[in-house]
Scaffold this active site. Sequence first.
Site, PDB file in Angstrom:
ATOM      1  N   SER A  53      37.694 -40.277  21.904  1.00 57.59           N
ATOM      2  CA  SER A  53      36.937 -40.224  23.156  1.00 57.59           C
ATOM      3  C   SER A  53      35.549 -39.638  22.926  1.00 57.59           C
ATOM      4  O   SER A  53      35.358 -38.788  22.050  1.00 57.59           O
ATOM      5  CB  SER A  53      37.693 -39.352  24.169  1.00 57.59           C
ATOM      6  OG  SER A  53      36.885 -39.035  25.278  1.00 57.59           O
ATOM      7  N   TYR A  67      41.532 -31.881  26.813  1.00 55.36           N
ATOM      8  CA  TYR A  67      41.608 -33.306  26.512  1.00 55.36           C
ATOM      9  C   TYR A  67      40.767 -33.629  25.286  1.00 55.36           C
ATOM     10  O   TYR A  67      41.227 -34.296  24.347  1.00 55.36           O
ATOM     11  CB  TYR A  67      41.126 -34.119  27.713  1.00 55.36           C
ATOM     12  CG  TYR A  67      40.961 -35.593  27.428  1.00 55.36           C
ATOM     13  CD1 TYR A  67      42.061 -36.401  27.160  1.00 55.36           C
ATOM     14  CD2 TYR A  67      39.697 -36.180  27.430  1.00 55.36           C
ATOM     15  CE1 TYR A  67      41.912 -37.754  26.890  1.00 55.36           C
ATOM     16  CE2 TYR A  67      39.540 -37.532  27.162  1.00 55.36           C
ATOM     17  CZ  TYR A  67      40.644 -38.305  26.890  1.00 55.36           C
ATOM     18  OH  TYR A  67      40.494 -39.642  26.616  1.00 55.36           O
TER      19      TYR A  67
END
Length: 337
Positions: free
Chosen positions: A127, A152
Amino acid sequence: MRVLVTGAAGFIGFHLSHRLLNEGHEIVGLDNLNDYYSVQLKQDRLAQLQAREGFTFAHLDLENRQEMETLFEDHHLDAVINLAAQAGVRYSLENPRAYISSNIDGFMNILECCRHANTSHLIYASSSSVYGMNTRMPFSVHDNVDHPVSLYAATKKSNELMAHTYSHLYGLRTTGLRFFTVYGPWGRPDMALFLFTKAILSGEPIKVFNQGQMRRDFTYIDDIVEGITRLLGKPAESNPQWDSALPDPGSSSAPYRLFNIGNNQPVPLMDFISAIELALGQEAQKEFLPLQAGDVPATYADIEALADYVGYRPGTNIQQGIQNFVDWYRDYYRQPA
């Protein structure tokens, strides 16, 4: 090829599975259909895939080691594309353990299964959030990313490190993709485009964070799928120029690669909102708010590494991409034009 696509009922996995089926590959699609967002949306995506010849569905969790091992034993897989994960930066502040279970424990099972099955290539989702506190633009895979600002992001950085270990120790070819704000038809309901469209059509205000002073490298789903498809045919290779005295984070002496996959054209948030308003023919009520914890004010992808490796160049502008999403949204939710 026979390819395992994890997260096949998810946004990217759904589109990618269709593309690979169109190209004649067999797809084993894995998903646990969790309720992080609308299960109905996931089931509707899945129903389209299950109607396709060459698609097999496996309903299970990545964290279930025994079932994952059985899946690999039952299917001779030529490649694995791991898109399953607990997504969302903001939700990681509310439910951090879900991210460790899915993104760390689950990814460990993927690596171990690939290792023991002698899988030829693992492509996995990282990501843009791994860039964290980095401010040098555009974000480059050649820069260190050691200061995440959400759990995350930390789990995605951990995936990259875990993958490198398996590439180094066992020769597993691994390719990590740092996605930059993917959008398009069948998109996730927790993403800005979906939230804004729903709110505007309902006559409700939209939440505009950081007082609107945000920029995002919005990337249309078809461009993402094109990049992944090209990489599937070109497994990660070792970098013969890699120097341990000046280590390049984006490659290695092992068969390991990292790539940004984005649009390379960051869009101001207010311009993004204007494009939605234009597509809907309706002005948004705006509630301006401060930057949220775990969020970053800007993302901007340097995609030269991916362009050099497989000739990747995104081709969808933001106006066309948003119009495509709005057309799908109106049709799916039976909203009048």
